[in-house]
Design a protein around this motif. Structure first.
Motif, PDB file in Angstrom:
ATOM      1  N   ARG A  14      34.589  12.811  37.076  1.00 12.94           N
ATOM      2  CA  ARG A  14      35.731  12.323  36.289  1.00 12.94           C
ATOM      3  C   ARG A  14      36.872  13.334  36.317  1.00 12.94           C
ATOM      4  NH1 ARG A  14      35.495  10.340  29.991  1.00 12.94           N
ATOM      5  NH2 ARG A  14      37.715   9.947  29.768  1.00 12.94           N
ATOM      6  N   ILE A  15      36.542  14.597  36.193  1.00 11.51           N
ATOM      7  CA  ILE A  15      37.571  15.651  36.237  1.00 11.51           C
ATOM      8  C   ILE A  15      38.289  15.629  37.589  1.00 11.51           C
ATOM      9  CG2 ILE A  15      37.944  18.155  36.295  1.00 11.51           C
ATOM     10  CD1 ILE A  15      35.646  18.380  34.233  1.00 11.51           C
ATOM     11  N   GLY A  16      37.512  15.649  38.668  1.00 11.57           N
ATOM     12  CA  GLY A  16      38.113  15.647  40.002  1.00 11.57           C
ATOM     13  C   GLY A  16      38.942  14.404  40.259  1.00 11.57           C
ATOM     14  N   HIS A  17      38.427  13.252  39.831  1.00  9.29           N
ATOM     15  CA  HIS A  17      39.132  11.988  40.041  1.00  9.29           C
ATOM     16  C   HIS A  17      40.452  11.953  39.267  1.00  9.29           C
ATOM     17  CE1 HIS A  17      39.629   7.753  40.876  1.00  9.29           C
ATOM     18  NE2 HIS A  17      39.792   7.528  39.584  1.00  9.29           N
ATOM     19  N   HIS A  18      40.442  12.376  38.006  1.00 12.99           N
ATOM     20  CA  HIS A  18      41.673  12.371  37.212  1.00 12.99           C
ATOM     21  C   HIS A  18      42.705  13.370  37.742  1.00 12.99           C
ATOM     22  CE1 HIS A  18      39.774   9.744  34.292  1.00 12.99           C
ATOM     23  NE2 HIS A  18      40.955   9.626  33.704  1.00 12.99           N
ATOM     24  N   LEU A  19      42.240  14.541  38.156  1.00  9.06           N
ATOM     25  CA  LEU A  19      43.177  15.524  38.712  1.00  9.06           C
ATOM     26  C   LEU A  19      43.774  15.020  40.024  1.00  9.06           C
ATOM     27  CD1 LEU A  19      41.308  18.896  38.018  1.00  9.06           C
ATOM     28  CD2 LEU A  19      43.261  17.950  36.783  1.00  9.06           C
ATOM     29  N   LEU A  20      42.974  14.321  40.814  1.00 10.75           N
ATOM     30  CA  LEU A  20      43.477  13.756  42.067  1.00 10.75           C
ATOM     31  C   LEU A  20      44.482  12.636  41.796  1.00 10.75           C
ATOM     32  CD1 LEU A  20      43.328  13.757  45.141  1.00 10.75           C
ATOM     33  CD2 LEU A  20      41.415  12.168  44.966  1.00 10.75           C
ATOM     34  N   GLN A  21      44.217  11.817  40.787  1.00  5.05           N
ATOM     35  CA  GLN A  21      45.132  10.729  40.441  1.00  5.05           C
ATOM     36  C   GLN A  21      46.458  11.252  39.891  1.00  5.05           C
ATOM     37  OE1 GLN A  21      44.612   7.530  41.209  1.00  5.05           O
ATOM     38  NE2 GLN A  21      42.735   8.256  42.156  1.00  5.05           N
ATOM     39  N   ALA A  22      46.448  12.463  39.360  1.00  8.04           N
ATOM     40  CA  ALA A  22      47.672  13.044  38.793  1.00  8.04           C
ATOM     41  C   ALA A  22      48.627  13.569  39.864  1.00  8.04           C
ATOM     42  CB  ALA A  22      47.308  14.176  37.827  1.00  8.04           C
ATOM     43  N   VAL A  23      48.175  13.639  41.110  1.00  6.71           N
ATOM     44  CA  VAL A  23      49.038  14.095  42.203  1.00  6.71           C
ATOM     45  C   VAL A  23      50.102  13.024  42.435  1.00  6.71           C
ATOM     46  CG1 VAL A  23      49.128  14.681  44.650  1.00  6.71           C
ATOM     47  CG2 VAL A  23      47.178  15.397  43.275  1.00  6.71           C
ATOM     48  N   GLY A  82      54.300  10.821  46.432  1.00  2.02           N
ATOM     49  CA  GLY A  82      55.024  11.324  47.592  1.00  2.02           C
ATOM     50  C   GLY A  82      54.673  12.751  47.980  1.00  2.02           C
ATOM     51  N   LYS A  83      53.911  13.446  47.158  1.00  2.00           N
ATOM     52  CA  LYS A  83      53.615  14.854  47.403  1.00  2.00           C
ATOM     53  C   LYS A  83      52.385  14.999  48.304  1.00  2.00           C
ATOM     54  CE  LYS A  83      53.318  19.258  45.068  1.00  2.00           C
ATOM     55  NZ  LYS A  83      53.298  19.959  43.821  1.00  2.00           N
ATOM     56  N   ALA A  84      52.479  15.883  49.260  1.00  2.00           N
ATOM     57  CA  ALA A  84      51.365  16.108  50.184  1.00  2.00           C
ATOM     58  C   ALA A  84      50.231  16.831  49.464  1.00  2.00           C
ATOM     59  CB  ALA A  84      51.832  16.930  51.372  1.00  2.00           C
ATOM     60  N   LEU A  85      49.012  16.418  49.740  1.00  2.00           N
ATOM     61  CA  LEU A  85      47.847  17.048  49.124  1.00  2.00           C
ATOM     62  C   LEU A  85      47.747  18.522  49.494  1.00  2.00           C
ATOM     63  CD1 LEU A  85      44.950  14.459  49.408  1.00  2.00           C
ATOM     64  CD2 LEU A  85      45.935  15.417  47.346  1.00  2.00           C
ATOM     65  N   ALA A  86      48.140  18.847  50.705  1.00  2.00           N
ATOM     66  CA  ALA A  86      48.023  20.221  51.174  1.00  2.00           C
ATOM     67  C   ALA A  86      48.890  21.180  50.356  1.00  2.00           C
ATOM     68  CB  ALA A  86      48.409  20.305  52.639  1.00  2.00           C
ATOM     69  N   LYS A  87      49.910  20.685  49.693  1.00  2.00           N
ATOM     70  CA  LYS A  87      50.806  21.550  48.922  1.00  2.00           C
ATOM     71  C   LYS A  87      50.409  21.649  47.448  1.00  2.00           C
ATOM     72  CE  LYS A  87      54.478  20.720  52.073  1.00  2.00           C
ATOM     73  NZ  LYS A  87      55.265  21.632  52.681  1.00  2.00           N
ATOM     74  N   GLN A  88      49.308  21.030  47.049  1.00  2.00           N
ATOM     75  CA  GLN A  88      48.852  21.074  45.664  1.00  2.00           C
ATOM     76  C   GLN A  88      48.286  22.450  45.335  1.00  2.00           C
ATOM     77  OE1 GLN A  88      50.332  18.379  44.105  1.00  2.00           O
ATOM     78  NE2 GLN A  88      48.597  18.730  42.803  1.00  2.00           N
ATOM     79  N   ASP A  89      48.687  23.002  44.193  1.00  2.00           N
ATOM     80  CA  ASP A  89      48.165  24.302  43.760  1.00  2.00           C
ATOM     81  C   ASP A  89      46.693  24.216  43.374  1.00  2.00           C
ATOM     82  OD1 ASP A  89      50.582  25.549  44.156  1.00  2.00           O
ATOM     83  OD2 ASP A  89      51.264  25.193  42.111  1.00  2.00           O
ATOM     84  N   ASN A  90      46.279  23.075  42.837  1.00  2.00           N
ATOM     85  CA  ASN A  90      44.904  22.945  42.354  1.00  2.00           C
ATOM     86  C   ASN A  90      44.007  22.160  43.312  1.00  2.00           C
ATOM     87  OD1 ASN A  90      46.075  20.449  41.941  1.00  2.00           O
ATOM     88  ND2 ASN A  90      45.198  20.152  39.913  1.00  2.00           N
ATOM     89  N   LEU A  91      44.323  22.199  44.576  1.00  2.00           N
ATOM     90  CA  LEU A  91      43.560  21.428  45.564  1.00  2.00           C
ATOM     91  C   LEU A  91      42.106  21.875  45.637  1.00  2.00           C
ATOM     92  CD1 LEU A  91      43.709  19.191  47.647  1.00  2.00           C
ATOM     93  CD2 LEU A  91      44.389  20.869  49.323  1.00  2.00           C
ATOM     94  N   ILE A 126      41.159  19.818  54.044  1.00  2.00           N
ATOM     95  CA  ILE A 126      42.606  20.024  53.915  1.00  2.00           C
ATOM     96  C   ILE A 126      42.874  21.354  53.235  1.00  2.00           C
ATOM     97  CG2 ILE A 126      44.691  19.216  52.744  1.00  2.00           C
ATOM     98  CD1 ILE A 126      43.640  16.356  53.144  1.00  2.00           C
ATOM     99  N   ALA A 127      42.130  21.626  52.166  1.00  2.00           N
ATOM    100  CA  ALA A 127      42.341  22.862  51.416  1.00  2.00           C
ATOM    101  C   ALA A 127      42.056  24.090  52.270  1.00  2.00           C
ATOM    102  CB  ALA A 127      41.460  22.873  50.180  1.00  2.00           C
ATOM    103  N   SER A 128      41.002  24.050  53.051  1.00  2.00           N
ATOM    104  CA  SER A 128      40.628  25.238  53.812  1.00  2.00           C
ATOM    105  C   SER A 128      41.490  25.449  55.051  1.00  2.00           C
ATOM    106  CB  SER A 128      39.158  25.158  54.212  1.00  2.00           C
ATOM    107  OG  SER A 128      38.956  24.088  55.103  1.00  2.00           O
ATOM    108  N   THR A 129      42.100  24.403  55.573  1.00  2.00           N
ATOM    109  CA  THR A 129      42.891  24.569  56.793  1.00  2.00           C
ATOM    110  C   THR A 129      44.376  24.745  56.541  1.00  2.00           C
ATOM    111  OG1 THR A 129      43.075  22.175  57.050  1.00  2.00           O
ATOM    112  CG2 THR A 129      41.282  23.283  58.227  1.00  2.00           C
ATOM    113  N   THR A 130      44.854  24.423  55.347  1.00  2.00           N
ATOM    114  CA  THR A 130      46.291  24.505  55.114  1.00  2.00           C
ATOM    115  C   THR A 130      46.720  25.737  54.344  1.00  2.00           C
ATOM    116  OG1 THR A 130      46.081  23.189  53.120  1.00  2.00           O
ATOM    117  CG2 THR A 130      46.598  22.025  55.162  1.00  2.00           C
ATOM    118  N   ARG A 131      45.797  26.463  53.812  1.00  2.00           N
ATOM    119  CA  ARG A 131      46.138  27.654  53.050  1.00  2.00           C
ATOM    120  C   ARG A 131      45.478  28.885  53.669  1.00  2.00           C
ATOM    121  NH1 ARG A 131      46.527  25.776  47.384  1.00  2.00           N
ATOM    122  NH2 ARG A 131      48.024  24.101  47.546  1.00  2.00           N
ATOM    123  N   PRO A 132      46.055  29.438  54.728  1.00  2.00           N
ATOM    124  CA  PRO A 132      45.413  30.565  55.400  1.00  2.00           C
ATOM    125  C   PRO A 132      45.182  31.764  54.489  1.00  2.00           C
ATOM    126  CG  PRO A 132      47.348  29.825  56.625  1.00  2.00           C
ATOM    127  CD  PRO A 132      47.306  29.056  55.347  1.00  2.00           C
TER     128      PRO A 132
END
Length: 194
Positions: free
Chosen positions: A96-105, A108-117, A141-147
């Motif tokens: 539920r936590i993960g789902h709600h945080l994902l729905q709050a994105v 138009g914003k790219a997932l890769a740019k999320q601070d809490n990804l 996405i999280a592991s490949t976009t934030r070197p």
């Protein structure tokens, strides 16, 4: 007197009202530090209603406010709250936590740019192992976009597998400006029979 600190905090936590305890288990699953806004979003509560439910915990000193975050006063308090949950309920809360945080994105914003990804991916991973397609995608996405925040380092590029000398080193110029091939090691000391 309870023999361990966790049991002492567990005894205090069990005395809390049920609506406070319901909020507190979500807080414990969020981690040692969390924002009130995130908890309110997940529980679909107004901030005022959330703080009304957390008032007994705050007055007992089990939670404290630091800047814009709330945090457990001790990690053993969080552990005592988590011990109240069975494995299935804990997975459901993480999902539920993960789902709600994902729905709050925002859409138009790219997932890769999320601070809490990483947080979103971790909660989805802990929540439903049988539904790992979305969680695995977010983790990738999280592991490949934030070197700078990678948990692993990519290996350095491998040298070319062709070990022969480059073409510009296999030939030499002679006095007559003609290009001749350098003799190889095996033929260097070879002489024509006379």
């Amino acid at each position: 007197m309870p023999p361990t600190v966790v049991e002492l905090f567990g005894a205090k936590v069990k005395k809390l009202p049920p609506e406070t305890l319901d909020v507190l288990v979500f807080c414990a699953c969020m981690g040692n530090r969390f924002t009130a806004e995130d908890i309110a979003l997940i529980l679909e509560l107004e901030l005022l209603a959330l703080f009304e439910r957390l008032k007994p915990v705050l007055s007992m000193g089990l939670l404290m406010e630091s800047k814009s975050e709330l945090q457990f006063v001790h990690d053993r308090v969080q552990e005592a709250v988590l011990r109240l949950l069975d494995a299935e309920r804990r997975r459901a809360i993480h999902w539920r936590i993960g789902h709600h945080l994902l729905q709050a994105v925002p859409a138009g914003k790219a997932l890769a740019k999320q601070d809490n990804l990483f947080t979103i991916a971790a909660h989805l991973n802990l929540g439903r192992p049988e539904q790992l397609d979305k969680a695995a995608t977010l983790t990738l996405i999280a592991s490949t976009t934030r070197p700078a925040t990678r948990l692993w380092k990519p290996s350095p590029p491998k040298p070319p597998t062709n070990t022969s000398a480059p073409p510009w080193r296999c030939c030499r110029r002679t006095a007559g400006s003609a290009v001749t091939r350098k003799p190889s090691r095996s033929t260097r000391n070879w002489r024509k029979p006379s």
